[in-house]
Write a protein that holds these residues in place. Structure first.
Motif, mmCIF file in Angstrom:
data_model
loop_
_atom_site.group_PDB
_atom_site.id
_atom_site.type_symbol
_atom_site.label_atom_id
_atom_site.label_comp_id
_atom_site.label_asym_id
_atom_site.label_seq_id
_atom_site.Cartn_x
_atom_site.Cartn_y
_atom_site.Cartn_z
ATOM 1 N N PRO A 1 -23.412 -23.764 3.790
ATOM 2 C CA PRO A 1 -23.183 -23.497 2.583
ATOM 3 C C PRO A 1 -23.072 -21.704 2.334
ATOM 4 O O PRO A 1 -23.834 -21.143 3.060
ATOM 5 C CB PRO A 1 -23.693 -24.169 1.580
ATOM 6 C CG PRO A 1 -25.034 -24.672 2.246
ATOM 7 C CD PRO A 1 -24.608 -24.738 3.550
ATOM 8 N N ASN A 2 -22.503 -21.464 1.293
ATOM 9 C CA ASN A 2 -22.631 -19.953 0.793
ATOM 10 C C ASN A 2 -23.888 -19.731 0.704
ATOM 11 O O ASN A 2 -24.820 -20.369 0.307
ATOM 12 C CB ASN A 2 -22.101 -19.683 -0.450
ATOM 13 C CG ASN A 2 -20.444 -19.915 -0.483
ATOM 14 O OD1 ASN A 2 -19.748 -20.591 -1.373
ATOM 15 N ND2 ASN A 2 -19.851 -19.446 0.350
ATOM 16 N N SER B 1 -26.306 -19.328 2.755
ATOM 17 C CA SER B 1 -27.184 -19.903 3.665
ATOM 18 C C SER B 1 -27.884 -19.052 5.001
ATOM 19 O O SER B 1 -28.622 -19.606 5.607
ATOM 20 C CB SER B 1 -26.575 -21.298 4.407
ATOM 21 O OG SER B 1 -25.568 -21.023 5.066
ATOM 22 N N GLY B 2 -27.181 -17.855 5.304
ATOM 23 C CA GLY B 2 -27.610 -17.136 5.929
ATOM 24 C C GLY B 2 -26.880 -16.740 7.391
ATOM 25 O O GLY B 2 -27.428 -16.133 8.219
#
Ligand SMILES: Nc1ncnc2c1ncn2[C@@H]1O[C@H](COP(=O)(O)OP(=O)(O)OP(=O)(O)O)[C@@H](O)[C@H]1O
Length: 316
Positions: free
Chosen positions: A47-48, A50-51
């Motif tokens: 997801p946005n 998340s690294g």
């Protein structure tokens, strides 16, 4: 063994273990393990926030990890950044470039930075502009390029020195459907030539058709590693349509298969939970034998999407 000595021709791919990286109090990457073998396309999915971009920057030697080890074709990006950069093609999620230079000038200039002779660079630039369908725009300044055209130029730029490892951050974003199909085919071909291709994306349905394996990340951690062969064998929803939904439901019920109904009255659809492709083939056979008029039978979503959603459900 001396791990600092690598070899581009060997193409051992990307191996990262126990990666950590914080920005002040933000732990962008808390504990990530990531492997991308040569000759395969490996997806980095999450997801946005998340690294993913942070990990890709570390793999590209553009950011140092706080902890953990990285090997790119055997080279450590911290100890041997020059060797790593020579073998890596990096496509960031947005192209930072010189707007007043033309596409061709940008590619020739970047080739020069890699020590490629000017005449060779010109030929390579022309070939790559053709590959990404920008020949008509070769002599236009980059500042007039649309988002999709910039993405394609960025891809050509990542390939200019014929790298053995490609790191692509959201390469399909901004591309029209035709360009996405081209991108898929190009990445598949590069992997088949023995290159290591790493691609981060949110568009999971597209990745399904392109990748050999996927690494799922969430909140800075690796949460799952999956090969596409495993993905096909996993339990998932299949969607079935029939000319007679009533007889389809009776049959599914009789076989004691968990199901749910989807679609409206005008396009009714039955979704069944099956253990994998073998179970799907068996069910289709029994439906046909029982004279159920099946008009469509397919996985309800992509395999990667299924995994993503199940990981997401686990988190809630
Ligand atoms: N330079 C920075 N300074 C401070 N925080 C940062 C920096 N870079 C990233 N972060 C933070 O680290 C976390 C991970 O960011 P990152 O860009 O790696 O995520 P991502 O998975 O690529 O997200 P997206 O899918 O939205 O591109 C986010 O919370 C982000 O705000």
């Amino acid at each position: 063994m001396d791990n600092s000595a690598g070899d581009h021709s060997a193409g051992t791919g990307v191996v990262a273990a126990g990666i950590r990286r914080s920005f002040g109090s933000v732990e962008a990457v808390r504990r990530m393990d990531f492997t991308a073998p040569a000759g395969e396309v490996t997806a980095l999915i999450g997801p946005n926030g998340s690294g993913k971009t942070t990990l890709l920057l570390i793999l590209a030697s553009l950011l140092a990890p706080d902890a953990g080890s990285v090997r790119i074709n055997g080279y450590d990006p911290v100890a041997n950044p020059l060797e790593v950069r020579a073998g890596i093609g990096w496509m960031p999620d947005t192209l930072g470039t010189w707007g007043s230079l033309t596409a061709r000038e940008i590619l020739v200039t970047v080739a020069g930075l890699y020590g490629i002779e000017r005449s060779v660079a010109g030929v390579r630039a022309a070939g790559l502009l053709e590959t990404v369908h920008l020949t008509d725009f070769a002599d236009k300044p980059a500042r007039v390029f649309s988002r999709g055209q910039q993405q394609r130029l960025s891809l050509a730029r990542a390939l200019i020195h014929d790298p053995s490892v490609l790191l692509l951050d959201e390469p399909a974003s901004g591309l029209d459907p035709g360009s996405r199909v081209d991108l898929r085919a190009l990445l598949r071909r590069l992997a088949d030539e023995g290159k290591t291709v790493v691609v981060s994306s949110h568009v999971l349905s597209e990745l399904d058709e392109m990748v050999d394996g996927a690494v799922f990340v969430a909140r800075g951690e690796t949460v799952k590693t999956q090969s596409l062969a495993d993905a096909g064998a996993q339990e998932r929803w299949y969607s079935i349509r029939s000319l007679n939904t009533g007889s389809l439901l009776r049959q599914v019920d009789e076989l004691r298969i968990p199901y749910r109904q989807r679609g409206g009255a005008d396009r009714p659809e039955v979704q069944v939970r099956l253990a994998g492709e073998t179970a799907a083939a068996q069910l289709l056979r029994s439906l046909v034998q029982a004279d159920v008029a099946v008009t469509a039978f397919a996985p309800a979503g992509g395999a990667l999407e299924e995994t993503y959603m199940s990981l997401d459900a686990d988190r809630r």
